[in-house]
Design a protein around this motif. Structure first.
Motif, short mmCIF file in Angstrom:
data_model
loop_
_atom_site.label_atom_id
_atom_site.label_comp_id
_atom_site.label_asym_id
_atom_site.label_seq_id
_atom_site.Cartn_x
_atom_site.Cartn_y
_atom_site.Cartn_z
N ALA A 657 40.08 39.10 44.90
CA ALA A 657 39.78 40.15 45.88
C ALA A 657 40.72 41.34 45.72
N LEU A 658 42.00 41.06 45.50
CA LEU A 658 42.98 42.13 45.28
C LEU A 658 42.60 42.95 44.05
N CYS A 659 42.25 42.29 42.99
CA CYS A 659 41.89 43.00 41.74
C CYS A 659 40.61 43.80 41.92
N PHE A 660 39.63 43.23 42.63
CA PHE A 660 38.39 43.97 42.87
C PHE A 660 38.67 45.25 43.67
N ARG A 708 29.23 39.81 47.94
CA ARG A 708 29.19 40.11 49.35
C ARG A 708 29.91 41.41 49.69
N GLU A 709 31.04 41.67 49.04
CA GLU A 709 31.89 42.77 49.49
C GLU A 709 32.02 43.94 48.52
N PHE A 710 31.68 43.75 47.24
CA PHE A 710 32.00 44.80 46.28
C PHE A 710 30.81 45.26 45.43
N ARG A 711 29.82 44.43 45.24
CA ARG A 711 28.78 44.77 44.27
C ARG A 711 28.01 46.04 44.66
#
Length: 1038
Positions: A657-660, A708-711
């Motif tokens: 999640a940090l890297c995304f 869910r959060e980045f795509r």
């Protein structure tokens, strides 16, 4: 060497004596002494040069495919039907009475079964020997009558062979000298045997000559002389002086020559046959392949001491080799001038024995570090050069198998394949005139001083049963196929094709973890000091005291290593670059309590620089090192159990999640974990399946997080990369090996792909075939392992959590089934023993180059999972060449050929290929560039294929139409690439504009002052301050 590669991974062949046996070959014809030395002086081509690769082709149409045996080893019936004892009967009874050749394979009575075995093979010739004491018990012909039963036996045998179209090749003497001749004359030490042998040969020619076209007088006289009369390892067991041994050899040569003249004078006009003597040898390789004059001479002397000892008088000058005479002064007999002419040329073809018996002796001749080599082709070339390009008949070629191997002689298949292909190479590439090949031997027999401890037959003989049943070994089935095909014909699968990959194909370069180099960096805008240069004439910079300049924050351009590293990508033609982040560097504690923001900034700069260069990154979150103790994990996570601890799954999700968040806007392709299938094996001492399960869950959790959060904002694709070597059955004639190859792929690939893509499992989950195999092993006490099961929630999270299939493919394995108790040792449960084909070219690190394996791997994925998108995320080979890396060039082109076949012929949706890897760390290995950033030849080779998008027909390249969006992005990229220059230009334009405004204002005021009253003093001060403020604003903006 190829054989060493096979043996090092194959306990089937790991016999103490096998380690000493490295074969060689030879041949020649009457003529002047040649130039065998030049063979070592030639520049040796690389392993992937056209004339060194496995040759697809066929032998001449009239090629004599055959097999052979000898009377003593196979006939048995040692004292039946009037047969007299031989020196070998006596020697065996004296030395090993528990294991004799009294019955052996019983071929005296079962010869018809041997003929049936030959017909099963499709053989065109059969080499066998007459038992001298079976025809003449006392050995002498004068005043004696032949044994009728023996005469009739061989007559029937010859007729039986001819009736089914098999050419008999008959040997007069294969070591079983009548015992009476040894006792009365001292055997071959006595020159009387020259005439006695001639009388025996004369009888054979008169009796059988009309039906025999090929005669061998003596089989491998070197072993008769050396082993029989010098070392005592063979019958009659003599340990005589070197001079006596040379006398034996001298008599053998004279006996052969006399027999040849007898045939030539009395029988050739009517029978029109051919006569030769079968000579055996080894092949010698210079130390370290360094062909110095010293090394070349030592190798030449070694060949002359074995092969040349007998070949030079008969096929060469008529005398013994000069080196043999010089090294043994006064010991080597002399031929008179008349004898030289009488001996010279007494062979109608060069018969060659290429068996392991000679190799053991070859080791003792490897002087000054020279090495015995398994190179039949080179030996054939040496004979061609040394003896004037004679016609060659290979009278013996084969290898030993351990007696316990049975009919499944897998190693023998690959050695036979290697030898036969070397013969084909010698014919096609080198012009050696080989007209026949004899696989040794037809049936198992008594292997001389090895007895029954080893076997050499194509057909297995059950010695413990009285009926001596023959059963074809798998090597017999292989040889049958070679004979039927007349070699190794090219097929559609092996031919190159022409075509192009799609326009959006990923041409990439892959790397491991990218090193973060925070220094050196550029201090140009971060150092507040003002410097004077060369103030004292010493060429140094000295800070000006008391002056502090304004600075700016750190910029990507400060990291000099980034541009230096990424600049290497440009000549490769790659549009994609794969590299890995360092998890333990970004989160040293394994959680968000300590985040290395500098490392993240460095990676962000790398990504931005890639986009500026129009190169798309593929970023790997976790690249295991596969080395203990940490396996690339942050220390605290490893100490908590690593991937055996479920908490590592959540820790990885937080890291992802940090890297995304920090890097995602610049990353179109993510790899969560590199080679989880290999990483899980690092936990084999505890529970590899639990570790694998957690790795699967970690990827799934990461994929769901991104979905869910980045795509929606970033639009990247997410997968993991599997190590995907292909597996072929080591023995294509064994169902157990075919099952092992399938099982290998299930354990290696399906266990990680089925949960996501379905495969054969209903509703996702691990392969049922693997689960059942482990269950069966546990029931037998051979394993303690079992596959975990997904909960319903986990199953729902895992299914479909893969945007494409990423495969790291390097080589192909030969797989044999070998049941093992993995509960007692750190062994993998799949019970697959890995071997390598010695005909495959290999890298210095032993990686076999098998291009077809890539195509088969891609097809396997397509067949099992439908039509997923596949990217080959790493593929390459080590090459020690500092610049001209021909091995890697061959690898890249041939593997890309197979990828194109998968795309074009098989309909596999392969979307990219990433060459492994960009740069060497130290010495030459996998890098396209050296450690000093010099491009190797493979860079331009790869760039050429990428530029043409594959292998199009000449003039048939289809251009790719660039969409407007891409052109716009290219314009943006050019703008981004020149940001510093544009910024500086804007500053200059702003300064000039401000300066012009000031000048205009002052001019107007000055002109107005001529008409107005001068302003008050305060106004004048304000006017003087204004330009300074403008200048200050300009300076701040820059």
């Amino acid at each position: 060497m190829a054989l060493c590669r096979l043996l090092c991974v194959s306990p089937l062949a790991a016999l103490p004596w096998t380690l000493l046996l490295i074969l060689c070959g030879c041949r020649g014809v009457a003529g002047a002494a040649g130039d065998g030395r030049s063979l070592w002086r030639r520049v040796q081509p690389g392993p992937v040069s056209e004339d060194r690769l496995f040759l697809r082709g066929t032998f001449p149409e009239d090629f004599l495919w055959g097999t052979g045996s000898s009377a003593f080893q196979t006939e048995g019936s040692w004292d039946q039907d009037g047969k007299g004892p031989s020196i070998w009967d006596h020697w065996v009874h004296s030395h090993s009475p528990a294991a004799t050749a009294d019955m052996a394979s019983d071929s005296y009575w079962l010869w018809q079964e041997d003929v049936s075995a030959l017909r099963l093979l499709g053989a065109r010739s059969y080499s066998f020997s007459l038992s001298w004491p079976r025809l003449f018990p006392n050995g002498t012909v004068s005043g004696a009558s032949p044994i009728p039963a023996g005469v009739l036996h061989y007559s029937r045998m010859i007729d039986g062979l001819r009736k089914v179209g098999i050419e008999p090749v008959v040997t007069l003497f294969h070591w079983d000298l009548p015992l009476k001749l040894q006792e009365d004359y001292g055997g071959w030490l006595n020159e009387s045997l020259v005439d006695i042998f001639n009388d025996y040969a004369d009888f054979c020619f008169r009796t059988y000559g009309a039906r025999v076209k090929y005669w061998i007088t003596i089989h491998n006289p070197y072993l008769v002389a050396w082993q029989g009369y010098r070392t005592g390892l063979h019958a009659p067991g003599g340990t005589h002086s070197p001079q006596a041994t040379f006398t034996v050899a001298h008599n053998l040569i004279r006996a052969h020559a006399k027999v040849w003249h007898t045939y030539n004078r009395h029988f050739r006009p009517r029978q029109k046959g051919q006569v030769s003597i079968a000579l055996g040898s080894h092949w010698m390789q210079p130390l370290g392949r360094q062909a110095s004059p010293f090394n070349v001479e030592r190798c030449q002397e070694s060949m002359e001491a074995v092969l040349g000892w007998f070949a030079e008088p008969i096929h060469g000058s008529g005398h013994y080799p000069a080196s043999l005479r010089q090294q043994n002064p006064g010991l080597v007999p002399e031929f008179t001038a008349t004898e030289k002419e009488w001996v010279r040329g007494t062979a109608d073809f060069f018969a060659f024995s290429f068996g392991p018996n000679n190799l053991r002796l070859g080791q003792s001749l490897a002087r000054f570090g020279q090495q015995v080599s398994l190179d039949l082709r080179q030996a054939l070339n040496w004979v061609k050069l040394e003896y004037g390009s004679p016609r060659v008949f290979i009278a013996e070629n084969g290898w030993f198998s351990d007696a316990s191997v049975g009919t499944d002689d897998t190693v023998a298949i690959y050695l036979m394949k290697k030898f036969i292909n070397q013969v084909l190479q010698a014919i096609v590439h080198d012009g050696v005139q080989v007209f026949g090949y004899t696989a040794w031997s037809l049936v198992d027999g008594f292997e001389w001083n090895y007895g029954y401890r080893v076997r050499r037959g194509l057909f297995y003989v059950s010695f413990e049963f009285p009926d001596k049943t023959r059963a074809p070994k798998t090597s017999a089935k292989f040889y049958k196929r070679v004979i039927a095909n007349n070699g190794f014909p090219e097929d559609e699968e092996t031919r190159d094709i022409q075509g192009q990959f799609p326009c959006d194909f990923h041409w990439g370069v892959a790397d491991s973890t990218l090193q973060v180099r925070l220094s050196p960096f550029s201090p140009q805008f971060t150092d507040p000091h003002l410097y004077r240069w060369n103030l004292s004439g010493d060429g140094t910079l000295r800070p000006v005291a008391g002056v502090q300049l304004q600075t700016r924050g750190p910029q990507c351009s400060d990291f000099l290593a980034i541009q230096k590293h990424l600049r290497l990508l440009e000549p490769t033609g790659a549009g994609h670059y794969r590299f890995a982040l360092n998890w333990s560097l970004i989160l040293p504690h394994g959680d968000l309590s300590a985040v290395n923001s500098e490392a993240l900034r460095y990676y962000r700069c790398v990504l931005m620089e890639l986009w500026k260069r129009d190169i798309r990154p593929m970023v790997t979150l976790y690249y295991p090192t596969h080395h203990p103790p940490l396996l690339g994990l942050p220390g605290p996570l490893h100490e908590a159990g690593g991937w055996l601890n479920r908490s590592t799954v959540e820790a990885f999700r937080e890291y992802a999640a940090l890297c995304f968040r920090e890097l995602g806007p610049w990353v179109p392709l993510w790899i969560t974990i590199n080679e989880p299938n290999r990483l899980s094996q690092a936990y084999n001492a505890s529970d590899p399946y639990l570790a694998a399960h957690h790795l699967v869950l970690a990827h799934a959790a990461t994929w769901r997080l991104y979905e869910r959060e980045f795509r929606a904002q970033q639009g990247a694709l997410v997968s993991f990369a599997l190590h995907a070597d292909y597996a072929e059955p080591a023995n294509p004639f064994l169902g157990s090996h075919a099952a092992a190859a399938r099982r290998f792929l299930l354990f290696e690939l399906a266990c990680f792909l089925d949960p996501f893509l379905g495969g054969a499992a209903e509703g996702g989950g691990y392969p049922e075939e693997v689960r059942e195999y482990l269950r069966e092993k546990r029931s037998r006490g051979l394993s303690r392992s079992s596959l975990p099961r997904f909960s319903e929630a986990e199953r729902g999270e895992v299914q479909g959590a893969l945007d494409f299939v990423a495969l790291n493919h390097f080589t192909t394995r030969l797989v044999a089934h070998r049941r093992a108790n993995s509960s007692l040792a750190r062994l993998l449960d799949h019970d697959c023993q890995l071997l390598s084909d010695p005909t495959w070219p290999a890298s210095p690190l032993g990686q076999a180059l098998v291009p077809s394996g890539l195509r088969r791997t891609l097809s396997w994925v397509k067949e099992r999972y439908g039509d997923p998108s596949i990217i080959v995320t790493a593929s390459g080979v080590d090459d020690l060449a500092p610049r001209d890396d021909q091995l890697r060039q061959f690898y890249l082109k041939s593997y890309l050929q197979e990828a194109l076949k998968a795309w074009q012929l098989d309909g596999v949706n392969v979307r990219g290929f990433y060459a492994w890897k960009l740069q060497d760390r130290h010495g030459p290995q996998f890098g396209l560039f050296t450690s000093s950033s010099a491009a190797k030849a493979s860079v331009s080779a790869y760039a050429e294929v990428a530029a043409r998008r594959g292998f199009p027909e000449l003039g048939g390249e289809a251009p790719c139409l660039q969409p407007e969006a891409r052109a716009t992005c290219a314009l943006c990229a050019r703008v981004l690439g020149n940001r510093p220059l544009l910024f500086f230009g804007a500053c200059v334009l702003l300064a000039l504009s401000a300066l012009a405004a000031v000048i205009v204002t002052l001019s107007r005021r000055r002109a107005g002052g001529q008409r107005r009253v001068p302003p008050p003093r305060r106004a004048r001060q304000r006017d003087r301050v204004a330009p300074r403020r403008v200048a200050s604003v300009f300076r701040d903006s820059c």
